[in-house]
Design an enzyme around this catalytic site. Structure first.
Site: not given
Ligand SMILES: [Zn+2]
Lengths: 477, 96, 477
Positions: C76, C151, C175
């Protein structure tokens, strides 16, 4: 007019080794700009602070030395404001509310007023541990007009103690003495070297009867503490006696001009958005207490001062040694090893120190002081009557100050008994001068002393001792 | 819900975000709505008598022992450097 | 290609050619990435091939080969890497290359994984759909009209189409788990403090963890074994060894599952149906069920958002146009910073910062931030009580993956998506989301929560559920 003064003293723990939350150096002097930085102390995304153990130990020792109420654990808070020298735009500090727990709440400093030789007290409100911001310099036009600012982050993250007093101080001189004493204690604890450039800064809250409290920021030396507060007391007193009002405000000390000037007023109260730093869980102090207690009790300048006094040293001399730590440590060690307390004090606190001053050598540098053995030996020689104090002072100390590690034997003047023979020969040879002297011509003695020194060659000699020896010899005639 | 613009301006000043007028309008309304929703915690906390929880495990943290870790060279970062110093706009006023 | 990652690594360790696996994954990326846009930056194919060749030489020489040998890991883009940009999905950091690697990245590399690229996310991880990336929305490989959740949507999408074997996500309020639910992958939010946050660009520090993501429970366990365990660089990291997770499924008769009303009710019908099917299946195999209610959980979402916003407003203060790519244009400091922040942050980030400042400001702090931390304690205590006696079975998301654009008009609608996931972050406990099945081609997940450091319980339960559902290693085709 009666004044009330409270201080905020920011002292860098220059001797803590590393910065508060990373491994960069706590003492950045002499480094190229921005060469003492890492992801943590310039606040790069994702970098995390971890509290440096030594900083907390030292802060805890300071809190104990100042008789503070020490909590079981401390909590760091974030204090937010935007400034170029603050890379995260918040400072990791402490706060007594909003979940923060400072290392000291409610303490007191007993400090010595060296004008009255009285111990006085000033209460402490609290002590915070916090990180120093970077250092900003401004281009042409200074802080007010420079188009750019230039930041060196070498200082960013250096551990600071923020010591906040109650408004217990009544004069600028008291304030200065308190600051000097606080710095002395912190130096003895091994937390700071207050003589390093920028090692401490003081803000003073000053109010006079009938007026509001004015904060004076940016005071960088103990001398300026006195000057700035005196200036402010006079300024405020003048306003009040002419019927004016002193409003609450913040002023800036301009050391070059020797005056304070108003800082731009913020329309609104500051809001620092304090909250506990979520990256730093509370730090338990219990395990550190024994070590901090040991540091605090073995390094208390007041106790060491009393110890010197109890050895019969005059308080002025004792204090003179206290203010230069290596000299006091040398003194105590020398006395412990058998040096005469009075003689040692006189050598160390008066004459040797004077020689250092003359040579502009730093009395705070242990390397500029001789070994305790040297002091013990000098004391023994004087005690046994081998040399007078003046001989040691006049001949040995200047050379020792030149080279504190020198071999004492090479510095000592020729002893009197070895000189007897030389004097005998000279008196025999200089019949005329002897006659002149005996008939009352005083200057003939000087000639004879000179002749003895010449005859003795280049060895270090004490002229006064020779003079006395000649006098003694000729008196027998 | 009414939007208090002075409050938004104060928050924007504290957060140092220059909002456009159009942004102010919409964000102000959003904030009122979000704040109205979050206000539920204030009510709930009153009835709880719980202490705040800042670190989920309430455990004391570790201390750093001296060590060496990598340094950063200021030249690596996307910042303006002049003679080793980080140069930041100060009172320049004009566009760079 | 539907082999589990742990098996691929074992084959490579046993002599299979890692270059072949790299080609397989590159083919998937070639086929899917244009439509899905899971990655913000991809390493060059030649660089990946070169890594594989190096690994092969290492294997041939008989050197020690790591647990992730030859696996392709996506990371990420809020986790720092020193050779690929780390943008956190924000214009503010567009092109920013961190000078250091996150601890989790270092550990993954040490185990001979190959990092394929950096995945898309909602700006600074603030969002639940990955539409709030400053660059582009990522699409759900199972239905390109829909979001992959957020996210960590880029990470989940990269797994769902086979662009990576494993992924490092992050989970502040769901997330990693919400995207897992939306993409039929597995996401595990570890116990707070089990995985080092060093190098994770912070959003809500007290809530978030770097979180392993994969296509199977065993693969998630493998990645957790590599990244878990104490790190001296993170003061909030727990002093625990690297976890060892037993890859054997739970015994249903030894299972005790708690169904907390507030975490079970309120989801869309197809989700509820599949959830209860699974629970009843487990029950019929011998698992004991207990139903209960924790009314305070109705305040979990506002408490979570209040804390997250407050922490975010502080964490994001550092982006002021000095050290980061997005700059202001004015020559005056205050204006410059305001401009840089106005340009660099998106609408939702600005909202959250402003709301966070609101929650921390004098006069409002107690009713927002402090109140939320009190609610948090009460919720944590309740959850800890429950997980002592059972594993909590909960929904992962109240809705099926929404269409792109569907949830953007109203921030509160976005926040509701996290209603089941934020509880584990508030309580600090581990939580696993795994797929249960599909409804009209859209994935549905389930969430399990256990006690602190009981990741092994979640893994063995997850393995059991995989056997029950037969869903393991699913990839969109
Ligand atoms: Zn540093």
């Amino acid at each position: 007019m009666k004044a009330m003064i409270g201080l905020e003293i920011h002292v860098q723990m220059t001797e803590a080794g590393s910065k508060l939350f990373c491994d960069c150096k706590a003492n950045y002097r002499g480094m190229e700009p921005n060469s003492n930085i890492c992801p943590v102390c310039i606040g790069l995304p994702g970098a995390l602070p971890v509290v440096n153990k030594r900083s907390v130990e030292l802060a805890l020792a300071a809190s104990l030395a100042f008789n503070c109420h020490v909590p079981d654990y401390i909590v760091f808070t974030r204090k937010h404001y935007f400034y170029p020298d603050l890379p995260k735009n918040y400072q990791i500090s402490m706060y007594e509310r909003a979940g923060g727990v400072p290392i000291c709440r409610g303490g007191k400093v007993r400090y010595l007023d060296i004008h009255s030789w009285e111990w006085k007290e000033c209460r402490l409100r609290r002590i915070n541990i916090e990180e120093d911001p970077g250092r900003t310099i401004y281009g042409e036009g200074g802080i007010l007009r420079s188009s750019e600012a230039y930041v060196d982050y070498n200082r960013s993250g250096v551990p600071l103690l923020e010591i906040i007093t109650e408004p217990d101080l009544k004069s600028a001189r008291e304030a200065r003495q308190l600051v000097e004493y606080v710095l002395l204690v912190l130096e003895y604890l091994g937390a700071t070297n207050p003589r390093l450039e920028g090692a401490f800064r003081v803000d003073a809250n000053v109010s006079v009867e009938g007026g509001e409290r004015v904060e004076v920021k940016n005071i960088g030396s103990t001398l300026d503490v006195e000057k700035a507060i005196n200036f402010e007391i006079m300024r405020q007193s003048a306003i009040i006696s002419s019927g004016g009002k002193v409003e609450r405000e913040t002023r800036h000390w301009d050391a070059e001009r020797g005056s304070t000037r108003p800082l731009r007023q913020k329309e609104q109260e500051e809001d620092y958005l304090y909250f506990p730093d979520p990256d730093l869980p509370a730090i338990a102090l219990r395990d550190m207490l024994p070590k901090a207690k040991a540091i605090a009790s073995s390094s208390d300048p007041a106790a060491l001062f009393e110890k010197a006094i109890s050895l019969g040293v005059q308080r002025e001399l004792a204090w003179s040694m206290v203010t230069a730590r290596p000299s006091l440590m040398l003194y105590l060690e020398a006395v412990e090893r058998g040096a005469d307390p009075q003689l040692a004090a006189r050598i160390i606190a008066v004459d040797y120190k004077g020689e250092l001053r003359e040579r502009e050598k730093d009395p705070h540098d242990p390397a500029n002081w001789p070994s305790a053995d040297t002091i013990v030996e000098l004391s023994r020689l004087m005690k046994e009557g081998a040399y007078t104090y003046d001989a040691i002072k006049g001949i040995v100390l200047p050379k020792l100050a030149e080279n504190p590690a020198a071999d004492l034997k090479l510095l000592l003047p020729q002893r009197a008994e070895n000189l007897e023979q030389v004097i005998e020969e000279v008196l025999k040879r200089e019949e005329r001068a002897v006659k002149d002297y005996l008939s009352g011509k005083a200057q003939a003695l000087n000639y004879l002393v000179g002749a003895v020194i010449r005859a003795a060659g280049k060895r270090a000699l004490d002229p006064r001792a020779i003079r006395e020896a000649i006098e003694r010899r000729l008196a027998k005639k | 819900m009414e939007c208090r613009k002075e409050l938004l301006e104060r928050l924007a000043e504290l957060a140092k975000i220059a909002l456009s007028e159009e942004e102010k309008e919409s964000i102000c309304k959003d904030l009122e709505r979000i704040a109205g929703y979050l206000r539920a915690v204030g009510e709930a906390a009153k009835e709880l008598e719980a202490e705040p929880l800042y670190y989920v495990w309430d455990l004391p943290g570790p201390l750093r022992e001296p060590s060496e870790s990598p340094k950063v060279s200021i030249e690596e970062l996307p910042t303006k450097v002049k003679e080793g110093y980080v140069a930041v706009p100060w009172r320049g006023g004009s566009v760079e | 290609m539907s082999r589990e990652a742990w098996r691929v690594a074992e084959e490579i360790r046993a002599g299979a050619d890692p270059s072949r696996h790299v080609e397989e994954v590159l083919e998937r990326i070639e086929r899917w990435e244009g439509a899905v846009k899971a990655f913000i930056s991809l390493d060059l194919p030649e660089a990946l091939r070169e890594r594989a060749e190096r690994l092969e030489r290492k294997i041939r020489k008989g050197e020690r080969v790591g647990k992730l040998a030859g696996l392709l890991v996506s990371v990420k883009d809020n986790i720092c890497t020193s050779w690929l940009p780390t943008t956190a999905g924000s214009r503010m950091l567009e092109g920013y290359v961190s000078p250091y690697n996150a601890t989790a990245v270092e550990r993954v590399l040490q185990e001979d994984a190959i990092i394929v690229g950096k995945t898309n996310l909602d700006e600074f991880a603030m969002g639940s759909t990955t539409e709030l990336s400053a660059f582009w929305p990522t699409r759900n490989p199972w239905d390109l009209e829909r979001v992959p959740g957020g996210s960590s949507g880029g990470s989940a999408a990269s797994l769902a189409y086979g662009g990576a074997d494993l992924s490092l996500g992050s989970d502040t309020g769901g997330s990693a788990r919400l995207p897992a639910a939306y993409t039929a992958t597995v996401g595990l939010k570890p116990t707070y403090g089990l995985v080092s946050r060093y190098g994770l660009i912070p959003y809500g520090n007290s809530l978030e963890q770097i979180s392993p993501m994969a296509r199977s429970v065993r693969d998630v366990a493998l990645l957790l074994e590599v990244i878990g365990g104490w790190d001296p660089k993170d003061a909030t990291a727990l002093r625990v060894e690297r976890p060892r997770l037993d890859p054997s499924p739970a015994e249903p008769r030894a299972l005790r599952l708690c169904l907390v009303k507030e975490m079970v009710e309120g989801a869309e019908e197809p989700i509820e149906k599949l959830f209860w099917n699974t629970i009843h299946k487990l029950s019929s195999e011998g698992a004991q069920l207990e139903e209960l209610s924790i009314p305070l959980l109705s305040k979990a979402l506002p408490a979570y958002y209040t804390i997250a916003f407050a922490e975010a407003s502080s964490n994001l203060a550092r982006y002021a146009g000095i050290f980061y790519p997005t700059k202001g244009s004015s020559g005056s400091w205050e204006k410059y910073v305001g401009e840089a922040r106005a340009r660099g942050f998106g609408r939702e980030v600005k909202r959250r910062i402003l709301m966070g400042v609101y929650a921390l400001s004098e006069g409002f702090r107690d009713e927002f931030y402090v109140a939320a931390t009190k609610v948090r304690r009460a919720i944590r205590d309740e959850v800890l009580k429950v997980v002592k006696r059972c594993v909590i079975a909960a929904q992962a998301s109240p809705i099926l993956p929404p269409k792109i654009g569907e949830r953007l008009d109203d921030p509160l609608k976005l926040y509701y998506m996290d209603m089941y996931t934020v509880i584990a972050n508030l309580a600090g406990v581990p939580a696993l989301v795994q797929p249960l099945g599909f409804s009209q081609g859209l994935p549905i997940g389930i969430q399990w929560m256990a006690g602190p450091l009981e990741e092994s319980k979640l893994i063995s339960l997850g393995l059991l559920v995989e056997e029950l559902t037969g869903i393991k290693g699913a990839m969109a085709e």
